[in-house]
Design a protein around this motif. Structure first.
Motif, PDB file in Angstrom:
ATOM      1  N   ARG A 145       0.842  -1.211   0.000  1.00 16.86           N
ATOM      2  CA  ARG A 145       0.000   0.000   0.000  1.00 16.86           C
ATOM      3  C   ARG A 145       0.873   1.256   0.000  1.00 16.86           C
ATOM      4  N   GLU A 146       1.942   1.200   0.745  1.00 21.54           N
ATOM      5  CA  GLU A 146       2.842   2.352   0.848  1.00 21.54           C
ATOM      6  C   GLU A 146       3.492   2.633  -0.513  1.00 21.54           C
ATOM      7  N   ARG A 147       3.950   1.555  -1.167  1.00 18.88           N
ATOM      8  CA  ARG A 147       4.574   1.744  -2.487  1.00 18.88           C
ATOM      9  C   ARG A 147       3.546   2.345  -3.456  1.00 18.88           C
ATOM     10  N   ALA A 148       2.318   1.829  -3.400  1.00 16.12           N
ATOM     11  CA  ALA A 148       1.270   2.310  -4.309  1.00 16.12           C
ATOM     12  C   ALA A 148       0.963   3.781  -4.058  1.00 16.12           C
ATOM     13  N   ARG A 149       0.878   4.146  -2.786  1.00 17.05           N
ATOM     14  CA  ARG A 149       0.562   5.534  -2.428  1.00 17.05           C
ATOM     15  C   ARG A 149       1.564   6.519  -3.017  1.00 17.05           C
ATOM     16  N   ASN A 150       2.777   6.056  -3.203  1.00 20.91           N
ATOM     17  CA  ASN A 150       3.823   6.957  -3.708  1.00 20.91           C
ATOM     18  C   ASN A 150       3.962   6.952  -5.221  1.00 20.91           C
ATOM     19  N   LYS A 151       3.081   6.218  -5.881  1.00 19.53           N
ATOM     20  CA  LYS A 151       3.115   6.186  -7.348  1.00 19.53           C
ATOM     21  C   LYS A 151       2.066   7.157  -7.901  1.00 19.53           C
ATOM     22  N   PRO A 152       2.337   7.743  -9.073  1.00 22.97           N
ATOM     23  CA  PRO A 152       1.397   8.748  -9.611  1.00 22.97           C
ATOM     24  C   PRO A 152      -0.033   8.234  -9.738  1.00 22.97           C
ATOM     25  N   ALA A 153      -0.202   6.950 -10.042  1.00 31.10           N
ATOM     26  CA  ALA A 153      -1.562   6.438 -10.217  1.00 31.10           C
ATOM     27  C   ALA A 153      -2.073   5.735  -8.958  1.00 31.10           C
ATOM     28  N   GLY A 154      -1.349   5.850  -7.861  1.00 28.67           N
ATOM     29  CA  GLY A 154      -1.778   5.161  -6.639  1.00 28.67           C
ATOM     30  C   GLY A 154      -1.800   3.657  -6.844  1.00 28.67           C
ATOM     31  N   TYR A 155      -0.967   3.196  -7.761  1.00 30.56           N
ATOM     32  CA  TYR A 155      -0.981   1.792  -8.183  1.00 30.56           C
ATOM     33  C   TYR A 155       0.477   1.362  -8.292  1.00 30.56           C
ATOM     34  N   ASP A 156       0.831   0.308  -7.565  1.00 29.17           N
ATOM     35  CA  ASP A 156       2.234  -0.095  -7.557  1.00 29.17           C
ATOM     36  C   ASP A 156       2.567  -0.917  -8.801  1.00 29.17           C
ATOM     37  N   ILE A 157       3.072  -0.217  -9.803  1.00 29.88           N
ATOM     38  CA  ILE A 157       3.536  -0.894 -11.017  1.00 29.88           C
ATOM     39  C   ILE A 157       4.955  -0.393 -11.301  1.00 29.88           C
ATOM     40  N   PRO A 158       5.753  -1.199 -12.023  1.00 34.94           N
ATOM     41  CA  PRO A 158       7.118  -0.744 -12.279  1.00 34.94           C
ATOM     42  C   PRO A 158       7.150   0.461 -13.219  1.00 34.94           C
ATOM     43  N   LEU A 159       7.781   1.534 -12.773  1.00 30.23           N
ATOM     44  CA  LEU A 159       7.880   2.759 -13.589  1.00 30.23           C
ATOM     45  C   LEU A 159       9.345   3.086 -13.811  1.00 30.23           C
ATOM     46  N   ASN A 160       9.635   3.516 -15.012  1.00 29.32           N
ATOM     47  CA  ASN A 160      11.001   3.896 -15.344  1.00 29.32           C
ATOM     48  C   ASN A 160      10.981   5.351 -15.796  1.00 29.32           C
ATOM     49  N   SER A 161      11.808   6.175 -15.198  1.00 34.59           N
ATOM     50  CA  SER A 161      11.717   7.599 -15.515  1.00 34.59           C
ATOM     51  C   SER A 161      12.579   7.999 -16.723  1.00 34.59           C
ATOM     52  N   GLN A 162      13.383   7.053 -17.207  1.00 37.91           N
ATOM     53  CA  GLN A 162      14.275   7.334 -18.336  1.00 37.91           C
ATOM     54  C   GLN A 162      13.512   7.783 -19.588  1.00 37.91           C
ATOM     55  N   SER A 163      14.167   8.529 -20.469  1.00 43.47           N
ATOM     56  CA  SER A 163      13.528   8.920 -21.729  1.00 43.47           C
ATOM     57  C   SER A 163      13.763   7.829 -22.772  1.00 43.47           C
ATOM     58  N   VAL A 164      12.720   7.455 -23.473  1.00 39.26           N
ATOM     59  CA  VAL A 164      12.879   6.444 -24.520  1.00 39.26           C
ATOM     60  C   VAL A 164      13.759   6.978 -25.641  1.00 39.26           C
ATOM     61  N   LEU A 165      13.752   8.281 -25.832  1.00 40.09           N
ATOM     62  CA  LEU A 165      14.535   8.871 -26.915  1.00 40.09           C
ATOM     63  C   LEU A 165      16.032   8.770 -26.636  1.00 40.09           C
TER      64      LEU A 165
ATOM     65  N   PHE B  62      10.006  -2.931 -24.235  1.00 38.64           N
ATOM     66  CA  PHE B  62       8.577  -3.027 -24.563  1.00 38.64           C
ATOM     67  C   PHE B  62       8.153  -4.493 -24.655  1.00 38.64           C
ATOM     68  N   GLN B  63       9.027  -5.314 -25.237  1.00 37.27           N
ATOM     69  CA  GLN B  63       8.707  -6.737 -25.365  1.00 37.27           C
ATOM     70  C   GLN B  63       8.563  -7.369 -23.976  1.00 37.27           C
ATOM     71  N   ARG B  64       9.480  -6.981 -23.075  1.00 38.34           N
ATOM     72  CA  ARG B  64       9.436  -7.527 -21.714  1.00 38.34           C
ATOM     73  C   ARG B  64       8.106  -7.137 -21.054  1.00 38.34           C
ATOM     74  N   ARG B  65       7.715  -5.896 -21.238  1.00 39.12           N
ATOM     75  CA  ARG B  65       6.478  -5.419 -20.615  1.00 39.12           C
ATOM     76  C   ARG B  65       5.250  -5.990 -21.313  1.00 39.12           C
ATOM     77  N   TRP B  66       5.332  -6.204 -22.614  1.00 31.73           N
ATOM     78  CA  TRP B  66       4.226  -6.831 -23.366  1.00 31.73           C
ATOM     79  C   TRP B  66       3.990  -8.231 -22.799  1.00 31.73           C
ATOM     80  N   GLU B  67       5.087  -8.923 -22.496  1.00 27.78           N
ATOM     81  CA  GLU B  67       4.956 -10.283 -21.950  1.00 27.78           C
ATOM     82  C   GLU B  67       4.443 -10.264 -20.516  1.00 27.78           C
ATOM     83  N   LEU B  68       4.790  -9.227 -19.784  1.00 31.07           N
ATOM     84  CA  LEU B  68       4.298  -9.073 -18.408  1.00 31.07           C
ATOM     85  C   LEU B  68       2.801  -8.750 -18.410  1.00 31.07           C
ATOM     86  N   GLY B  69       2.381  -7.968 -19.398  1.00 36.64           N
ATOM     87  CA  GLY B  69       0.964  -7.631 -19.563  1.00 36.64           C
ATOM     88  C   GLY B  69       0.484  -6.485 -18.695  1.00 36.64           C
ATOM     89  N   GLY B  70      -0.655  -5.915 -19.104  1.00 33.95           N
ATOM     90  CA  GLY B  70      -1.318  -4.881 -18.299  1.00 33.95           C
ATOM     91  C   GLY B  70      -0.850  -3.462 -18.586  1.00 33.95           C
TER      92      GLY B  70
END
Ligand code: N01
Length: 542
Positions: free
Chosen positions: A247-267, A278-286
């Motif tokens: 719950r604590e991790r989720a509270r600190n995420k922008p969507a209130g949802y604990d999902i893996p976020l990467n702040s790096q620029s894709v560019l 993207f392939q890794r995340r496509w396989e993880l789903g959601g």
């Protein structure tokens, strides 16, 4: 601790009086009721349905399930509840979520204070008595010191005004008002209008049953495979062993949802490396797919990299290249809400499924036998309107809400909603909205957002009683400043740039305003805490 409000019946009215009246018995109304009872306040909830659950009571279409992980799409206010309830799948089905809502209603003995099968048709503030007077479709009037709208963000169904709608001789359904007994599509010719989340979940299920399924697509949508699975005992135990950390991790995420976020620029990482992620995340789903890089919703160039990846997947999955191209969206990924599916694109490989593009030429009309588009009449036994909702403001607009000076909320909001923190509106004292426009609401995991709002409102009411205040109302300046801030942050995100229900574009005539607050859950919570901590800064308490 029990608190008493010395409120009276409004002058000249013969009606029952409560401390708090709540409209809606979904997750928001249920928790609000629970908190009011803890405060010892006399409370009544009005609910149109025959049962609790809100969204999950009404949206019973085939394939309906939540696309936020079950262990996070749940209340956190009671540790025993967390421990005793066990989710069976990563993404719960609608029946399981509805069972959970019923379990909560039973466990906290909520039903006695809920009046089901009752629609509130008006809510008027009496300045003389400082009371809200609500009128229902049962011809009754009730009054209260506080009025809380827990009417939901996506609860007012939107069926576009198709010419000939009422002439159709077959069966017709809206995904958001699905029959409780279910629908058997076996052997039927079915048309589905729409390709949003509801359609994307229901189309693969309807296709398995129907004789023929025809999908009318106006805007192609991006969807990521859910990769749903049953939850193992070990996984559930590990979550239950440390719910507070999750719950604590989720509270600190922008969507209130604990999902893996990467702040790096894709560019910065380049297309080839990005593909691997993207392939890794496509396989993880959601929906975590969009968390792959920090700039996907900030820069069109960055967004294009993610969009191209999904389009390459569509072309890989769908055999017919023409259909694949029609299914490839042309807009920004994540601008409309990202969908999550099970076998959506692959469904178009079935022999009994066809796709009709209505992007450049709209559906002409509904006919007695089906749908007329261009020169062709498509004949159906059943039509499914997966056409969404009058989001954010629709449910409130259905109630005649009258504030100080006889002013209508609908008139005040005719150019777009005006709220302070998405919780209150100037001119409407002692009135609260749970997950109202101008709050993070639909851009977050709804359950923590609901709980945060309910906690704010109940603390505020307790503060009012403890300090002998009778009214609280946001100042106009505070409301204007908040509105400017909501708009300003919306302008930074690509999300505000396309025709979606976020901006009201799906309802003809609705003002185009990006109404949820996109500044993120932690920042929003901090602001609410600051407001409350500074003696309800921006409000006038009388
Ligand atoms: O509604 P939508 P929804 N002719 O508005 C089309 C949540 N939700 O019920 O995009 C032809 O997204 C319209 O076309 P267009 C979630 O937040 C969550 O699917 O406007 N088509 C669109 O394709 C979601 O975003 C879950 O061009 C017409 C569709 O109808 C929100 O609810 C599950 C049309 C409406 O899509 C709403 O989703 C389900 C017309 N005249 C919903 N008018 C989960 O948790 C409209 N359309 C998984």
């Amino acid at each position: 601790m029990s608190r008493q409000i010395r409120s009276m019946t409004p002058s000249g009215e013969n009606c029952a009086n409560f401390d708090v009246l709540i409209v809606g018995a979904g997750f928001a109304g249920m928790y609000m009721l629970h908190k009011c009872r803890q405060l010892g306040l006399s409370t009544r909830v009005f609910e149109v349905g025959k049962g609790v659950g809100g969204t999950w009571y009404w949206n019973r279409y085939p394939g309906a399930r939540c696309d936020v992980e079950s262990v996070q799409y749940s209340y956190q206010f009671d540790t025993e509840l967390e421990q005793e309830w066990t989710w069976s799948e990563k993404y719960s089905t609608q029946p399981e979520i509805l069972r959970y809502a019923n379990h909560v209603a039973d466990r906290f003995d909520l039903r006695d204070n809920i009046q089901f099968e009752t629609r509130v048709i008006s809510a008027e503030y009496s300045e003389a008595d400082k009371l809200w007077v609500l009128e229902t479709d049962r011809n009754e009037k009730v009054s209260s010191r506080y009025c809380v709208f827990a009417t939901g963000c996506l609860s007012s169904s939107n069926v576009p005004k198709f010419e000939g709608y009422e002439t159709f001789k077959g069966l017709s359904y809206h995904t958001g008002r699905w029959p409780h007994e279910g629908v058997n599509f076996s052997g039927l010719r079915v048309g589905v209008i729409g390709t949003g989340s509801s359609a994307i979940q229901s189309i693969p299920e309807i296709a398995k049953e129907a004789n023929q399924l025809t999908v009318f697509q106006r805007t192609a949508n991006y969807t990521i495979p859910a990769r749903n699975s049953e939850l193992t005992e070990d996984y559930v135990s590990s979550i239950k062993a440390d719910y507070p950390s999750l719950r604590e991790r989720a509270r600190n995420k922008p969507a209130g949802y604990d999902i893996p976020l990467n702040s790096q620029s894709v560019l910065e990482v380049g297309r080839e490396d990005a593909k691997i992620e993207f392939q890794r995340r496509w396989e993880l789903g959601g929906t975590q797919f969009l968390g792959a890089y920090g700039d996907l919703l900030l820069s069109p160039d960055a967004n294009e990299v993610a969009a191209d990846f999904v389009k390459s997947k569509i072309r890989e999955i769908v055999y017919d290249p023409e259909i694949a191209e029609l299914l490839c969206p042309t807009n920004i990924i994540g601008c409309k809400r990202l969908c999550v599916d099970t076998d959506y694109y692959a469904t178009y490989n079935r022999n009994n499924v066809q796709l009709v593009d209505v992007s450049s030429k709209p559906i002409d009309r509904i006919t007695p036998n089906g749908i007329l588009h261009g020169a062709k009449e498509y004949e159906f036994d059943a039509i499914v309107f997966a056409t969404g909702f009058d989001a954010m403001t629709g449910a409130l607009a259905n109630i005649k809400i009258v504030g100080k000076g006889g002013n209508l909320l609908s008139e005040k909001w005719q150019d777009g909603p005006q709220t302070y923190l998405g919780l209150t509106s100037n001119g409407f004292p002692n009135m609260f909205m749970i997950t109202g426009p101008g709050s993070p609401s639909v851009l977050t995991n709804m359950l923590p957002s609901i709980e945060q709002h309910v906690n704010f409102i109940s603390k505020c009411i307790a503060h009012m009683i403890d300090h002998d205040f009778s009214t609280i109302e946001p100042d106009r300046e505070a409301e204007i400043d908040w509105g400017l801030h909501v708009n300003e942050v919306a302008g930074l995100s690509l999300r505000s740039t396309c025709s979606s229900w976020y901006v009201g574009a799906n309802v003809p005539g609705k003002p185009r305003v990006f109404s949820p607050y996109i500044g993120g859950f932690p920042r929003y919570v901090e602001r609410c805490e600051q407001v409350a901590g500074n003696n309800y800064e921006g409000f006038t308490l009388v």
